[in-house]
Write a protein that holds these residues in place. Structure first.
Motif, PDB file in Angstrom:
ATOM      1  N   PRO A 149      13.452   5.276  -7.215  1.00 55.96           N
ATOM      2  CA  PRO A 149      14.157   4.040  -7.547  1.00 55.96           C
ATOM      3  C   PRO A 149      14.974   3.464  -6.393  1.00 55.96           C
ATOM      4  O   PRO A 149      15.285   2.268  -6.392  1.00 55.96           O
ATOM      5  N   SER A 150      15.337   4.286  -5.415  1.00 53.06           N
ATOM      6  CA  SER A 150      16.051   3.773  -4.247  1.00 53.06           C
ATOM      7  C   SER A 150      15.123   3.558  -3.059  1.00 53.06           C
ATOM      8  O   SER A 150      15.421   2.749  -2.171  1.00 53.06           O
ATOM      9  N   THR A 151      13.986   4.247  -3.036  1.00 50.33           N
ATOM     10  CA  THR A 151      13.046   4.125  -1.918  1.00 50.33           C
ATOM     11  C   THR A 151      12.190   2.873  -2.032  1.00 50.33           C
ATOM     12  O   THR A 151      12.007   2.136  -1.049  1.00 50.33           O
ATOM     13  N   LEU A 152      11.662   2.604  -3.214  1.00 51.35           N
ATOM     14  CA  LEU A 152      10.694   1.515  -3.369  1.00 51.35           C
ATOM     15  C   LEU A 152      11.284   0.125  -3.137  1.00 51.35           C
ATOM     16  O   LEU A 152      10.658  -0.696  -2.455  1.00 51.35           O
ATOM     17  N   PRO A 153      12.465  -0.213  -3.680  1.00 50.42           N
ATOM     18  CA  PRO A 153      13.003  -1.558  -3.418  1.00 50.42           C
ATOM     19  C   PRO A 153      13.286  -1.804  -1.941  1.00 50.42           C
ATOM     20  O   PRO A 153      13.282  -2.962  -1.494  1.00 50.42           O
ATOM     21  N   ALA A 154      13.535  -0.740  -1.183  1.00 43.93           N
ATOM     22  CA  ALA A 154      13.850  -0.892   0.231  1.00 43.93           C
ATOM     23  C   ALA A 154      12.616  -1.193   1.084  1.00 43.93           C
ATOM     24  O   ALA A 154      12.734  -1.399   2.295  1.00 43.93           O
ATOM     25  N   ALA A 170      11.510  13.432  -0.636  1.00 47.66           N
ATOM     26  CA  ALA A 170      10.219  13.062  -1.226  1.00 47.66           C
ATOM     27  C   ALA A 170       9.086  13.899  -0.629  1.00 47.66           C
ATOM     28  O   ALA A 170       8.166  14.323  -1.341  1.00 47.66           O
ATOM     29  N   LEU A 171       9.147  14.156   0.673  1.00 48.94           N
ATOM     30  CA  LEU A 171       8.097  14.959   1.312  1.00 48.94           C
ATOM     31  C   LEU A 171       8.104  16.393   0.779  1.00 48.94           C
ATOM     32  O   LEU A 171       7.039  17.005   0.616  1.00 48.94           O
ATOM     33  N   SER A 172       9.287  16.913   0.478  1.00 46.49           N
ATOM     34  CA  SER A 172       9.349  18.262  -0.097  1.00 46.49           C
ATOM     35  C   SER A 172       8.663  18.300  -1.462  1.00 46.49           C
ATOM     36  O   SER A 172       8.031  19.299  -1.824  1.00 46.49           O
ATOM     37  N   GLY A 173       8.755  17.207  -2.229  1.00 41.32           N
ATOM     38  CA  GLY A 173       8.056  17.134  -3.511  1.00 41.32           C
ATOM     39  C   GLY A 173       6.552  17.135  -3.329  1.00 41.32           C
ATOM     40  O   GLY A 173       5.818  17.789  -4.091  1.00 41.32           O
ATOM     41  N   CYS A 174       6.065  16.420  -2.319  1.00 46.20           N
ATOM     42  CA  CYS A 174       4.621  16.381  -2.051  1.00 46.20           C
ATOM     43  C   CYS A 174       4.106  17.757  -1.620  1.00 46.20           C
ATOM     44  O   CYS A 174       3.027  18.191  -2.042  1.00 46.20           O
ATOM     45  N   ILE A 175       4.881  18.440  -0.778  1.00 45.89           N
ATOM     46  CA  ILE A 175       4.489  19.787  -0.349  1.00 45.89           C
ATOM     47  C   ILE A 175       4.495  20.744  -1.543  1.00 45.89           C
ATOM     48  O   ILE A 175       3.608  21.598  -1.684  1.00 45.89           O
ATOM     49  N   SER A 214       1.831   8.568   2.324  1.00 39.80           N
ATOM     50  CA  SER A 214       2.654   7.386   2.074  1.00 39.80           C
ATOM     51  C   SER A 214       4.087   7.606   2.537  1.00 39.80           C
ATOM     52  O   SER A 214       4.706   6.706   3.131  1.00 39.80           O
ATOM     53  N   VAL A 215       4.640   8.775   2.272  1.00 39.96           N
ATOM     54  CA  VAL A 215       6.007   9.089   2.718  1.00 39.96           C
ATOM     55  C   VAL A 215       6.084   9.064   4.240  1.00 39.96           C
ATOM     56  O   VAL A 215       7.045   8.560   4.825  1.00 39.96           O
ATOM     57  N   TRP A 216       5.068   9.621   4.897  1.00 39.43           N
ATOM     58  CA  TRP A 216       5.063   9.694   6.357  1.00 39.43           C
ATOM     59  C   TRP A 216       5.176   8.301   6.991  1.00 39.43           C
ATOM     60  O   TRP A 216       5.865   8.132   8.003  1.00 39.43           O
ATOM     61  N   PHE A 217       4.516   7.316   6.403  1.00 41.30           N
ATOM     62  CA  PHE A 217       4.522   5.969   6.981  1.00 41.30           C
ATOM     63  C   PHE A 217       5.661   5.092   6.447  1.00 41.30           C
ATOM     64  O   PHE A 217       5.769   3.925   6.824  1.00 41.30           O
ATOM     65  N   THR A 218       6.504   5.654   5.592  1.00 39.76           N
ATOM     66  CA  THR A 218       7.614   4.892   5.026  1.00 39.76           C
ATOM     67  C   THR A 218       8.850   5.027   5.906  1.00 39.76           C
ATOM     68  O   THR A 218       9.211   6.142   6.314  1.00 39.76           O
ATOM     69  N   LYS A 219       9.498   3.936   6.180  1.00 35.95           N
ATOM     70  CA  LYS A 219      10.710   3.948   6.986  1.00 35.95           C
ATOM     71  C   LYS A 219      11.868   4.518   6.182  1.00 35.95           C
ATOM     72  O   LYS A 219      12.034   4.199   5.011  1.00 35.95           O
ATOM     73  N   GLU A 220      12.671   5.369   6.815  1.00 33.82           N
ATOM     74  CA  GLU A 220      13.839   5.934   6.140  1.00 33.82           C
ATOM     75  C   GLU A 220      14.820   4.817   5.767  1.00 33.82           C
ATOM     76  O   GLU A 220      15.127   3.944   6.573  1.00 33.82           O
ATOM     77  N   SER A 221      15.287   4.840   4.526  1.00 29.40           N
ATOM     78  CA  SER A 221      16.163   3.767   4.048  1.00 29.40           C
ATOM     79  C   SER A 221      17.534   4.245   3.622  1.00 29.40           C
ATOM     80  O   SER A 221      18.392   3.426   3.281  1.00 29.40           O
ATOM     81  N   LEU A 231       0.829  -1.206   0.000  1.00 29.60           N
ATOM     82  CA  LEU A 231       0.000   0.000   0.000  1.00 29.60           C
ATOM     83  C   LEU A 231       0.862   1.255   0.000  1.00 29.60           C
ATOM     84  O   LEU A 231       0.576   2.232  -0.713  1.00 29.60           O
ATOM     85  N   GLN A 232       1.929   1.245   0.812  1.00 31.86           N
ATOM     86  CA  GLN A 232       2.863   2.374   0.811  1.00 31.86           C
ATOM     87  C   GLN A 232       3.471   2.557  -0.569  1.00 31.86           C
ATOM     88  O   GLN A 232       3.556   3.675  -1.088  1.00 31.86           O
ATOM     89  N   CYS A 233       3.876   1.449  -1.166  1.00 33.21           N
ATOM     90  CA  CYS A 233       4.469   1.494  -2.494  1.00 33.21           C
ATOM     91  C   CYS A 233       3.474   2.063  -3.503  1.00 33.21           C
ATOM     92  O   CYS A 233       3.827   2.921  -4.327  1.00 33.21           O
ATOM     93  N   GLY A 234       2.237   1.605  -3.440  1.00 31.70           N
ATOM     94  CA  GLY A 234       1.216   2.094  -4.363  1.00 31.70           C
ATOM     95  C   GLY A 234       0.998   3.592  -4.238  1.00 31.70           C
ATOM     96  O   GLY A 234       0.837   4.295  -5.243  1.00 31.70           O
TER      97      GLY A 234
END
Length: 462
Positions: free
Chosen positions: A371-376, A326-331, A433-440, A258-261
């Motif tokens: 590309p680096s966030t999703l595989p993690a 990523a959060l800066s992009g959403c804002i 989605s970014v908020w609930f994603t663990k920093e990788s 769901l986060q990935c989606g």
């Protein structure tokens, strides 16, 4: 890679994996070249939609021709999730490299075949049917290509450079789009309409053959990723994963999917808004102040700027983290979408370029980090399958439908600001989605040891 060159192979220790810098470079190059081919193909088809409609649907009205062509274009998105399931699970079973070589072949064959299909005037209804089949092959292979390429680069990249190296995958996307736009623009400018309809339209599709051969050559020379090689060492563990992979993905990893989606949604809605819908918005919704050639040039200029900055943003995410970037992009989508669309509506060369550039810079934030966030988000045993399924499902539902949804909403409501509202909604979903994603950033991939490039760095990490 010959076994006699140890500096070009990876070595796995109990606490870390050391990958030779030359091998990392070749892995990134091989994945990025495949992405160039993929998006060159998709870009050319979209840019040549009117010409393709005349070649394959000549007895229809111009509107019906365009609708039929875009319907054929959209068909590729319908089969992408199927390709994601098939190739994703296969990549977790037999390895990343072999699957990426297969998807490379299918993409090149599908596109090359479009270039040799006889026209409607030659073989009748069989022509659009063959075109549809070729597009389905393209879509099916793309379903395995992008998720596989992301997984491939992520598993080769050292932990401290995964953002920078992953951004080269989207660098390849931009190169593909730019090449497609340039080739189509040159053909439109240099050929008469009769020559373009007769044989000129085939040229960009035939170019994909050599591009595919180059990509296949690069990929076949690579060994398996260190993370998957480590999984293979434990035969019982690998077999256990293979037998219940699909069930494991949906039972144990649905929160990450769901986060990935959500992350894919904000990434691809912004992407397709800029690359697929904005040319239509300029030509069909706004007064025709900007000519077709000028529109191509503005798009190429914006993508060229994105090309320059994308790897710097990827490197920056290695320093400050994926989540803040990523959060800066959403804002930015929440704050700048309305100004961007208003500038485009002003409909002069300068304002359109500025509006498109704002949109492009918002997009490049996601292009550089995803590309680096999703595989993690996923462990090694299910990474390619879970990523491919969630990525392609989200793209098919939300990315590939942007143009048709925008067209329907504007036609129904008469509100030409819908692109801004849609981007703002995507930004809100992305932020959650970014908020609930663990920093990788600077962390090992789940289920893998720390990945480094130099033995000295390995000593520091141990």
């Amino acid at each position: 890679m010959s076994a006699e060159v140890p500096t070009e192979k990876h070595t796995t220790h109990s606490s870390s994996t050391v990958v030779a810098p030359s091998l990392v470079k070749r892995a990134v190059t091989a994945a990025a070249v495949g992405n160039v081919t993929e998006w060159f193909d998709f870009g050319v088809f979209a840019y040549m939609a009117i010409t393709i409609g005349k070649v394959f649907y000549p007895e229809s009205s111009p509107t019906a021709q365009l609708l039929a062509t875009f319907g054929t274009f959209a068909a590729a998105f319908l089969v992408r999730p199927l390709g994601g399931v098939f190739f994703g699970l296969l990549g977790d079973r037999i390895g990343r490299t072999r699957v990426l070589s297969t998807t490379m072949i299918l993409m090149a064959v599908g596109t090359f075949c479009i270039g040799i299909i006889p026209s409607y005037s030659t073989i009748g209804i069989a022509a659009p049917m063959l075109l549809l089949i070729a597009r389905l092959v393209q879509g099916f292979s793309t379903g395995g290509e992008y998720g596989g390429a992301m997984t491939f680069i992520a598993e080769y990249a050292p932990d401290k450079r995964r953002g920078f190296l992953g951004s080269w995958l989207e660098f390849g996307t931009l190169v593909g789009y730019i090449l497609g736009a340039v080739v189509v623009m040159v053909l439109n400018a240099t050929l008469s309409e009769a020559d373009l309809l007769s044989w000129g339209w085939r040229i960009p599709f035939l170019i994909s053959g050599p591009l595919g051969i180059v990509g296949l050559y690069l990929r076949m020379k690579l060994e398996e990723t260190p993370a998957f090689a480590k999984l293979v060492e434990d035969a019982d563990r690998k077999e256990q994963h293979a037998k219940k992979a699909l069930r494991t993905i949906f039972e144990q990893h649905w929160p990450a999917m769901l986060q990935c989606g959500g992350l894919v949604l904000v990434f691809n809605v912004t992407n397709y808004m800029l690359t697929s819908y904005m040319p239509t918005y300029l030509s069909d919704v706004l007064p025709p102040n900007i000519g077709e050639t000028e529109s191509y040039l503005l798009q190429i200029a914006v993508m060229g700027i994105m090309l320059i900055v994308i790897t710097f943003i990827g490197r920056f995410s290695d320093r400050v983290g994926r989540k803040p970037v990523a959060l800066s992009g959403c804002i930015a989508l929440a704050v700048l979408s309305v100004p961007s669309v208003l500038l485009i509506q002003h409909n002069t060369t300068g304002t359109v370029f500025t509006g498109l550039l704002i949109m492009g810079l918002m997009l490049v934030v996601f292009s550089a980090t995803m590309p680096s966030t999703l595989p993690a988000l996923f462990p090694t045993g299910v990474r390619q399958g879970a990523l491919s399924i969630s990525f392609n499902t989200s793209v098919s539902l939300f990315g590939g439908t942007v143009a048709s949804v925008m067209t329907a909403l504007i036609a129904t409501t008469g509100d030409v600001m819908w692109p801004a509202w849609y981007l703002m909604g995507a930004g809100a979903i992305g932020a959650i989605s970014v908020w609930f994603t663990k920093e990788s950033a600077n962390q090992p991939l789940p289920g893998s040891p720390a990945a480094v490039e130099e033995p000295a760095e390995r000593s520091e990490r141990c």
